[in-house]
Design a protein around this motif. Structure first.
Motif, PDB file in Angstrom:
ATOM      1  N   MET A  23       0.816  -1.193   0.000  1.00 30.88           N
ATOM      2  CA  MET A  23       0.000   0.000   0.000  1.00 30.88           C
ATOM      3  C   MET A  23       0.857   1.254   0.000  1.00 30.88           C
ATOM      4  O   MET A  23       0.667   2.134   0.826  1.00 30.88           O
ATOM      5  N   PRO A  24       1.789   1.356  -0.886  1.00 31.76           N
ATOM      6  CA  PRO A  24       2.645   2.548  -0.873  1.00 31.76           C
ATOM      7  C   PRO A  24       1.858   3.821  -1.168  1.00 31.76           C
ATOM      8  O   PRO A  24       0.860   3.806  -1.884  1.00 31.76           O
ATOM      9  N   VAL A  25       2.332   4.898  -0.579  1.00 34.93           N
ATOM     10  CA  VAL A  25       1.719   6.210  -0.780  1.00 34.93           C
ATOM     11  C   VAL A  25       2.826   7.170  -1.191  1.00 34.93           C
ATOM     12  O   VAL A  25       3.816   7.313  -0.478  1.00 34.93           O
ATOM     13  N   SER A  26       2.662   7.826  -2.328  1.00 36.10           N
ATOM     14  CA  SER A  26       3.678   8.781  -2.767  1.00 36.10           C
ATOM     15  C   SER A  26       3.608  10.034  -1.898  1.00 36.10           C
ATOM     16  O   SER A  26       2.530  10.427  -1.425  1.00 36.10           O
ATOM     17  N   SER A  27       4.750  10.633  -1.696  1.00 36.71           N
ATOM     18  CA  SER A  27       4.785  11.834  -0.854  1.00 36.71           C
ATOM     19  C   SER A  27       3.979  12.971  -1.477  1.00 36.71           C
ATOM     20  O   SER A  27       3.352  13.761  -0.766  1.00 36.71           O
ATOM     21  N   SER A  28       3.937  13.051  -2.801  1.00 39.03           N
ATOM     22  CA  SER A  28       3.179  14.132  -3.447  1.00 39.03           C
ATOM     23  C   SER A  28       1.675  13.945  -3.243  1.00 39.03           C
ATOM     24  O   SER A  28       0.952  14.913  -3.014  1.00 39.03           O
ATOM     25  N   PHE A  29       1.183  12.696  -3.291  1.00 37.66           N
ATOM     26  CA  PHE A  29      -0.247  12.460  -3.073  1.00 37.66           C
ATOM     27  C   PHE A  29      -0.605  12.732  -1.617  1.00 37.66           C
ATOM     28  O   PHE A  29      -1.622  13.361  -1.334  1.00 37.66           O
ATOM     29  N   ARG A  30       0.244  12.274  -0.705  1.00 34.87           N
ATOM     30  CA  ARG A  30       0.000  12.532   0.719  1.00 34.87           C
ATOM     31  C   ARG A  30      -0.066  14.035   0.990  1.00 34.87           C
ATOM     32  O   ARG A  30      -0.977  14.517   1.659  1.00 34.87           O
ATOM     33  N   THR A  31       0.870  14.784   0.455  1.00 31.04           N
ATOM     34  CA  THR A  31       0.905  16.229   0.636  1.00 31.04           C
ATOM     35  C   THR A  31      -0.360  16.875   0.070  1.00 31.04           C
ATOM     36  O   THR A  31      -0.957  17.753   0.695  1.00 31.04           O
ATOM     37  N   PHE A  32      -0.778  16.441  -1.117  1.00 30.50           N
ATOM     38  CA  PHE A  32      -1.976  16.984  -1.750  1.00 30.50           C
ATOM     39  C   PHE A  32      -3.211  16.750  -0.878  1.00 30.50           C
ATOM     40  O   PHE A  32      -3.990  17.676  -0.618  1.00 30.50           O
ATOM     41  N   ILE A  33      -3.393  15.511  -0.406  1.00 26.48           N
ATOM     42  CA  ILE A  33      -4.566  15.177   0.405  1.00 26.48           C
ATOM     43  C   ILE A  33      -4.555  15.967   1.714  1.00 26.48           C
ATOM     44  O   ILE A  33      -5.571  16.548   2.114  1.00 26.48           O
ATOM     45  N   VAL A  34      -3.423  16.007   2.380  1.00 21.90           N
ATOM     46  CA  VAL A  34      -3.328  16.745   3.647  1.00 21.90           C
ATOM     47  C   VAL A  34      -3.616  18.227   3.417  1.00 21.90           C
ATOM     48  O   VAL A  34      -4.342  18.855   4.193  1.00 21.90           O
ATOM     49  N   ASP A  35      -3.089  18.786   2.350  1.00 25.60           N
ATOM     50  CA  ASP A  35      -3.334  20.199   2.045  1.00 25.60           C
ATOM     51  C   ASP A  35      -4.821  20.461   1.812  1.00 25.60           C
ATOM     52  O   ASP A  35      -5.381  21.417   2.362  1.00 25.60           O
ATOM     53  N   GLN A  36      -5.471  19.619   1.020  1.00 27.67           N
ATOM     54  CA  GLN A  36      -6.885  19.821   0.705  1.00 27.67           C
ATOM     55  C   GLN A  36      -7.775  19.641   1.934  1.00 27.67           C
ATOM     56  O   GLN A  36      -8.639  20.468   2.207  1.00 27.67           O
ATOM     57  N   LEU A  37      -7.554  18.566   2.679  1.00 27.43           N
ATOM     58  CA  LEU A  37      -8.407  18.299   3.833  1.00 27.43           C
ATOM     59  C   LEU A  37      -8.174  19.278   4.985  1.00 27.43           C
ATOM     60  O   LEU A  37      -9.101  19.588   5.730  1.00 27.43           O
ATOM     61  N   SER A  38      -6.950  19.760   5.121  1.00 26.62           N
ATOM     62  CA  SER A  38      -6.661  20.676   6.231  1.00 26.62           C
ATOM     63  C   SER A  38      -7.416  21.999   6.087  1.00 26.62           C
ATOM     64  O   SER A  38      -7.549  22.740   7.059  1.00 26.62           O
ATOM     65  N   ARG A  39      -7.956  22.268   4.920  1.00 31.42           N
ATOM     66  CA  ARG A  39      -8.750  23.480   4.705  1.00 31.42           C
ATOM     67  C   ARG A  39     -10.119  23.393   5.361  1.00 31.42           C
ATOM     68  O   ARG A  39     -10.743  24.413   5.627  1.00 31.42           O
ATOM     69  N   VAL A  40     -10.605  22.147   5.593  1.00 28.89           N
ATOM     70  CA  VAL A  40     -11.954  21.975   6.132  1.00 28.89           C
ATOM     71  C   VAL A  40     -12.010  21.104   7.392  1.00 28.89           C
ATOM     72  O   VAL A  40     -13.055  21.036   8.034  1.00 28.89           O
ATOM     73  N   VAL A  41     -10.919  20.446   7.727  1.00 29.33           N
ATOM     74  CA  VAL A  41     -10.906  19.544   8.881  1.00 29.33           C
ATOM     75  C   VAL A  41     -10.041  20.144   9.983  1.00 29.33           C
ATOM     76  O   VAL A  41      -8.842  20.352   9.790  1.00 29.33           O
ATOM     77  N   PRO A  42     -10.632  20.417  11.142  1.00 27.25           N
ATOM     78  CA  PRO A  42      -9.826  20.964  12.239  1.00 27.25           C
ATOM     79  C   PRO A  42      -8.862  19.915  12.794  1.00 27.25           C
ATOM     80  O   PRO A  42      -9.181  18.739  12.829  1.00 27.25           O
ATOM     81  N   GLN A  43      -7.700  20.360  13.195  1.00 21.94           N
ATOM     82  CA  GLN A  43      -6.674  19.521  13.812  1.00 21.94           C
ATOM     83  C   GLN A  43      -6.345  18.296  12.956  1.00 21.94           C
ATOM     84  O   GLN A  43      -6.185  17.181  13.464  1.00 21.94           O
ATOM     85  N   LEU A  44      -6.234  18.467  11.654  1.00 20.65           N
ATOM     86  CA  LEU A  44      -5.918  17.358  10.760  1.00 20.65           C
ATOM     87  C   LEU A  44      -4.491  16.895  10.988  1.00 20.65           C
ATOM     88  O   LEU A  44      -3.581  17.704  11.142  1.00 20.65           O
ATOM     89  N   ARG A  45      -4.322  15.582  11.011  1.00 23.52           N
ATOM     90  CA  ARG A  45      -2.980  15.021  11.056  1.00 23.52           C
ATOM     91  C   ARG A  45      -2.964  13.723  10.276  1.00 23.52           C
ATOM     92  O   ARG A  45      -3.980  13.047  10.145  1.00 23.52           O
ATOM     93  N   ALA A  46      -1.814  13.420   9.710  1.00 24.34           N
ATOM     94  CA  ALA A  46      -1.622  12.203   8.932  1.00 24.34           C
ATOM     95  C   ALA A  46      -0.523  11.389   9.600  1.00 24.34           C
ATOM     96  O   ALA A  46       0.505  11.940   9.999  1.00 24.34           O
ATOM     97  N   ARG A  47      -0.757  10.088   9.701  1.00 21.84           N
ATOM     98  CA  ARG A  47       0.182   9.226  10.407  1.00 21.84           C
ATOM     99  C   ARG A  47       0.325   7.909   9.648  1.00 21.84           C
ATOM    100  O   ARG A  47      -0.674   7.294   9.260  1.00 21.84           O
ATOM    101  N   GLY A  48       1.562   7.482   9.430  1.00 23.29           N
ATOM    102  CA  GLY A  48       1.801   6.216   8.762  1.00 23.29           C
ATOM    103  C   GLY A  48       1.197   5.057   9.542  1.00 23.29           C
ATOM    104  O   GLY A  48       1.304   5.011  10.764  1.00 23.29           O
ATOM    105  N   MET A  49       0.528   4.165   8.817  1.00 26.38           N
ATOM    106  CA  MET A  49      -0.042   2.978   9.465  1.00 26.38           C
ATOM    107  C   MET A  49      -0.259   1.880   8.428  1.00 26.38           C
ATOM    108  O   MET A  49      -0.764   2.131   7.347  1.00 26.38           O
ATOM    109  N   PHE A  50       0.160   0.674   8.760  1.00 23.17           N
ATOM    110  CA  PHE A  50      -0.060  -0.506   7.918  1.00 23.17           C
ATOM    111  C   PHE A  50       0.412  -0.305   6.478  1.00 23.17           C
ATOM    112  O   PHE A  50      -0.207  -0.810   5.545  1.00 23.17           O
ATOM    113  N   GLY A  51       1.455   0.433   6.281  1.00 23.31           N
ATOM    114  CA  GLY A  51       1.957   0.678   4.940  1.00 23.31           C
ATOM    115  C   GLY A  51       1.247   1.806   4.215  1.00 23.31           C
ATOM    116  O   GLY A  51       1.644   2.196   3.125  1.00 23.31           O
TER     117      GLY A  51
END
Length: 75
Positions: A1-29
């Motif tokens: 289940m690899p995740v590219s750093s660019s996709f992770r950054t994109f998702i975190v950037d988009q969701l952080s606009r509407v989700v309070p206290q957003l955080r992303a944490r590696g889990m299960f790959g």
């Protein structure tokens, strides 16, 4: 289940606009997405999956959104 750093950054950037206290944490790959302590989504293979239950399952099914299946169809 690899995740590219660019996709992770994109998702975190988009969701952080509407989700309070957003955080992303590696889990299960993949990457778990949290609002504070509440886990609500997962990134796996550069795809974002939201946590679904009986209260909102029909909304996702109506939009033909597929469930997360880490072991493939029928797994």
């Amino acid at each position: 289940m690899p995740v590219s750093s660019s996709f992770r950054t994109f998702i975190v950037d988009q969701l952080s606009r509407v989700v309070p206290q957003l955080r992303a944490r590696g889990m299960f790959g993949g990457v778990g997405i949290y609002a504070g302590q509440l886990f609500f989504a997962l990134i796996a293979d550069d795809t974002l999956y939201f946590k679904v239950d009986d209260s909102n399952r029909s909304d996702f099914e109506r939009l033909a959104m597929r469930p997360f299946q880490p072991y493939g169809e029928g797994g």
